[in-house]
Structures are given as structure tokens and as C-alpha cells.
Design a protein around this motif. Sequence first.
Motif, mmCIF file in Angstrom:
data_model
loop_
_atom_site.group_PDB
_atom_site.id
_atom_site.type_symbol
_atom_site.label_atom_id
_atom_site.label_comp_id
_atom_site.label_asym_id
_atom_site.label_seq_id
_atom_site.Cartn_x
_atom_site.Cartn_y
_atom_site.Cartn_z
ATOM 1 N N ASP A 1 48.663 36.765 47.242
ATOM 2 C CA ASP A 1 48.157 37.492 48.555
ATOM 3 C C ASP A 1 47.659 38.783 48.687
ATOM 4 O OD1 ASP A 1 49.280 34.964 50.006
ATOM 5 O OD2 ASP A 1 51.186 36.011 49.451
ATOM 6 N N ILE A 2 47.823 39.589 47.672
ATOM 7 C CA ILE A 2 47.614 40.933 47.561
ATOM 8 C C ILE A 2 47.230 41.374 46.126
ATOM 9 C CG2 ILE A 2 49.748 41.696 47.714
ATOM 10 C CD1 ILE A 2 48.696 43.992 49.509
ATOM 11 N N VAL A 3 46.324 42.313 45.777
ATOM 12 C CA VAL A 3 46.269 42.819 44.519
ATOM 13 C C VAL A 3 46.615 44.244 44.571
ATOM 14 C CG1 VAL A 3 44.588 43.491 43.005
ATOM 15 C CG2 VAL A 3 44.220 41.277 43.931
ATOM 16 N N HIS A 4 47.414 44.775 43.563
ATOM 17 C CA HIS A 4 48.067 45.938 43.380
ATOM 18 C C HIS A 4 47.388 46.359 41.899
ATOM 19 C CE1 HIS A 4 51.577 49.011 43.545
ATOM 20 N NE2 HIS A 4 50.541 49.587 43.006
ATOM 21 N N ASN A 5 46.341 47.408 41.993
ATOM 22 C CA ASN A 5 45.678 48.008 40.787
ATOM 23 C C ASN A 5 46.638 49.041 40.385
ATOM 24 O OD1 ASN A 5 43.582 45.975 40.559
ATOM 25 N ND2 ASN A 5 42.449 47.155 41.790
ATOM 26 N N PHE B 1 49.637 42.232 39.976
ATOM 27 C CA PHE B 1 49.563 43.444 39.517
ATOM 28 C C PHE B 1 48.352 43.679 38.314
ATOM 29 C CE2 PHE B 1 54.218 45.161 40.180
ATOM 30 C CZ PHE B 1 54.027 44.859 41.358
ATOM 31 N N THR B 2 47.518 44.565 38.280
ATOM 32 C CA THR B 2 46.357 44.491 37.273
ATOM 33 C C THR B 2 46.543 46.232 36.903
ATOM 34 O OG1 THR B 2 44.819 44.675 38.639
ATOM 35 C CG2 THR B 2 44.869 42.946 38.225
ATOM 36 N N VAL B 3 46.444 46.096 35.512
ATOM 37 C CA VAL B 3 46.042 47.308 34.797
ATOM 38 C C VAL B 3 45.169 47.013 33.560
ATOM 39 C CG1 VAL B 3 48.098 46.981 33.196
ATOM 40 C CG2 VAL B 3 47.468 49.483 33.858
ATOM 41 N N GLY B 4 44.451 48.359 33.369
ATOM 42 C CA GLY B 4 43.486 48.329 32.293
ATOM 43 C C GLY B 4 43.921 47.780 31.088
ATOM 44 N N GLY B 5 45.017 48.362 30.701
ATOM 45 C CA GLY B 5 45.577 48.069 29.424
ATOM 46 C C GLY B 5 47.100 48.758 29.127
ATOM 47 N N LEU B 6 47.735 47.886 28.622
ATOM 48 C CA LEU B 6 49.250 48.356 28.030
ATOM 49 C C LEU B 6 49.221 48.721 26.721
ATOM 50 C CD1 LEU B 6 51.162 46.376 30.920
ATOM 51 C CD2 LEU B 6 50.871 48.896 30.797
ATOM 52 N N SER B 7 49.344 49.540 26.074
ATOM 53 C CA SER B 7 49.352 49.732 24.551
ATOM 54 C C SER B 7 50.636 49.584 23.956
ATOM 55 C CB SER B 7 48.651 50.894 24.052
ATOM 56 O OG SER B 7 49.314 52.115 24.855
ATOM 57 N N SER B 8 51.726 49.902 25.101
ATOM 58 C CA SER B 8 53.191 49.917 24.349
ATOM 59 C C SER B 8 54.069 49.780 25.661
ATOM 60 C CB SER B 8 53.719 51.152 23.719
ATOM 61 O OG SER B 8 53.670 52.344 24.251
ATOM 62 N N SER B 9 55.336 49.405 25.458
ATOM 63 C CA SER B 9 56.171 49.309 26.413
ATOM 64 C C SER B 9 56.714 51.045 26.771
ATOM 65 C CB SER B 9 57.448 48.886 25.989
ATOM 66 O OG SER B 9 58.165 49.189 24.960
ATOM 67 N N TYR C 1 37.231 44.219 38.139
ATOM 68 C CA TYR C 1 37.222 42.822 38.216
ATOM 69 C C TYR C 1 38.202 42.202 39.252
ATOM 70 C CZ TYR C 1 35.657 43.061 33.294
ATOM 71 O OH TYR C 1 35.015 42.867 32.275
ATOM 72 N N ALA C 2 39.425 42.737 39.527
ATOM 73 C CA ALA C 2 40.486 42.477 40.359
ATOM 74 C C ALA C 2 40.080 42.705 41.601
ATOM 75 C CB ALA C 2 41.842 42.878 40.001
ATOM 76 N N SER C 3 39.365 43.922 42.036
ATOM 77 C CA SER C 3 39.123 44.526 43.494
ATOM 78 C C SER C 3 37.900 43.562 43.668
ATOM 79 C CB SER C 3 38.714 45.874 43.409
ATOM 80 O OG SER C 3 39.632 46.740 42.904
ATOM 81 N N ARG D 1 38.356 38.357 33.164
ATOM 82 C CA ARG D 1 37.843 37.791 34.622
ATOM 83 C C ARG D 1 38.179 36.591 35.241
ATOM 84 N NH1 ARG D 1 31.690 40.516 35.954
ATOM 85 N NH2 ARG D 1 32.048 39.407 38.070
ATOM 86 N N ARG D 2 37.907 35.613 34.132
ATOM 87 C CA ARG D 2 38.252 34.220 34.654
ATOM 88 C C ARG D 2 39.731 34.192 34.685
ATOM 89 N NH1 ARG D 2 34.422 33.590 30.398
ATOM 90 N NH2 ARG D 2 35.871 33.365 28.689
ATOM 91 N N VAL D 3 40.561 34.465 34.054
ATOM 92 C CA VAL D 3 41.993 34.453 34.433
ATOM 93 C C VAL D 3 42.389 35.073 35.773
ATOM 94 C CG1 VAL D 3 44.266 35.474 33.827
ATOM 95 C CG2 VAL D 3 42.879 34.627 32.154
ATOM 96 N N LEU D 4 41.682 36.100 36.007
ATOM 97 C CA LEU D 4 41.826 36.777 37.293
ATOM 98 C C LEU D 4 41.371 35.913 38.544
ATOM 99 C CD1 LEU D 4 41.071 40.403 36.472
ATOM 100 C CD2 LEU D 4 43.042 39.778 37.681
ATOM 101 N N GLU D 5 40.181 35.256 38.239
ATOM 102 C CA GLU D 5 39.569 34.245 39.292
ATOM 103 C C GLU D 5 40.710 33.331 39.272
ATOM 104 O OE1 GLU D 5 37.230 33.420 42.007
ATOM 105 O OE2 GLU D 5 36.199 34.856 40.378
ATOM 106 N N GLN D 6 41.212 32.672 38.374
ATOM 107 C CA GLN D 6 42.220 31.635 38.649
ATOM 108 C C GLN D 6 43.514 32.095 39.322
ATOM 109 O OE1 GLN D 6 42.843 30.080 34.717
ATOM 110 N NE2 GLN D 6 41.314 28.599 35.014
ATOM 111 N N GLU D 7 44.069 33.295 39.062
ATOM 112 C CA GLU D 7 45.099 33.812 39.616
ATOM 113 C C GLU D 7 44.945 34.210 40.983
ATOM 114 O OE1 GLU D 7 48.659 34.810 38.400
ATOM 115 O OE2 GLU D 7 47.888 33.167 36.867
#
Length: 166
Positions: free
Chosen positions: A105-109, A25-33, A119-121, A94-100
Motif C-alpha cells: 500500500d505504501i513505499v518507504h524508501n 521498504f527499499t534501500v539501495g544496498g545493505l552490505s552488512s548487518s 525504481y520504487a518511487s 526493478r522487475r521484483v519491485l514491479e511485482q511487489e
Amino acid sequence: MATTQLRSIEMSAMTPGVQAVRPLFTVGGLSSSSSGVAHAMRDLATALGKIGVPVSICTAQVQSRESLAEFFGAMRWHAVAGSFGRVSWSPQLRRVLEQEMRAVDIVHNHSVWTLPNSYASRIAKRHGKPVVFTPHGSLEPWALTHSRWKKRLAASLFQDRELRNA
């Protein structure tokens, strides 16, 4: 997700010798719960975890890391600082995503208009992994009028192409 699809995932996750799909799962930002997107991501990741599907979460622009750590619990997640406001430019992410990407198997943006999703796409495409988008309302007509010029710029630079390729 349709009930039959979920049951199929559940059955494959619980069938000996069958490996479950591993989403990122990727998301641009999470500022709070208190974010609706944070709740949707956590609830979906929790449901998938209960049926044996491991989920990794990558995000930028986290303001309150401790509260999000509690919020997401034991899930595997990476929060990397981003800059330029909500665009969340982050070479480190970007480096973290490359490693992950090697372990999924699939990216869910879970958003659009931000660089972490771009980056993830792009990384997923390079690795031959499918990408799905859940825009959480950000493609609704009323949302497209907010910061229209920024969205037009992002659309021409990366977003339109990535949505077509998903």
C-alpha cells in the motif's frame, strides 16, 4: 512516527475486518548487518510485524546474503545484485519491485541517491501508491559534501523530483 499514529495502526491491525497497511521498504544496498540503516529497517519491520503489519524489504548490493537472512529472519525480503557501485543499477530488482508493488500500500524508501529507491518511487507513482523517504542522515549538510558531483547528477536526473513528489 508519532505515538498516536502508531496506536492507530496497531488498533487497525488488530481490529477484525480491518486490513493493516502493507509497506514496502527499499534501500539501495545493505552490505552488512552492522549498518545503522539495516538495524533501523529491521527494528521498524519487527515492530510492525508484532502488531500484524506485514513488511516486504527490497534491496540491491548485498554482500553477505546469509548473515542478512539471519539478521532479517522470517521477514519477506528480496536481495538482487546491483552494479555500478553504490548506484546499484539492477533491471532484475526493478522487475521484483514491479511485482511487489501489487501487494503493498505504501513505499518507504530508506535511503536516497540510489537507483533502487528511484525504481520504487517511479513504480509506486505509476501504481498510485504513496512514497515516504527516511534519508538516515544522507541529506545532512556534511553528507551532501561527500561525493558532491555524484549527488548533483543524481539530484538532476531523479532525486529532486522524487523527493518533491513524495
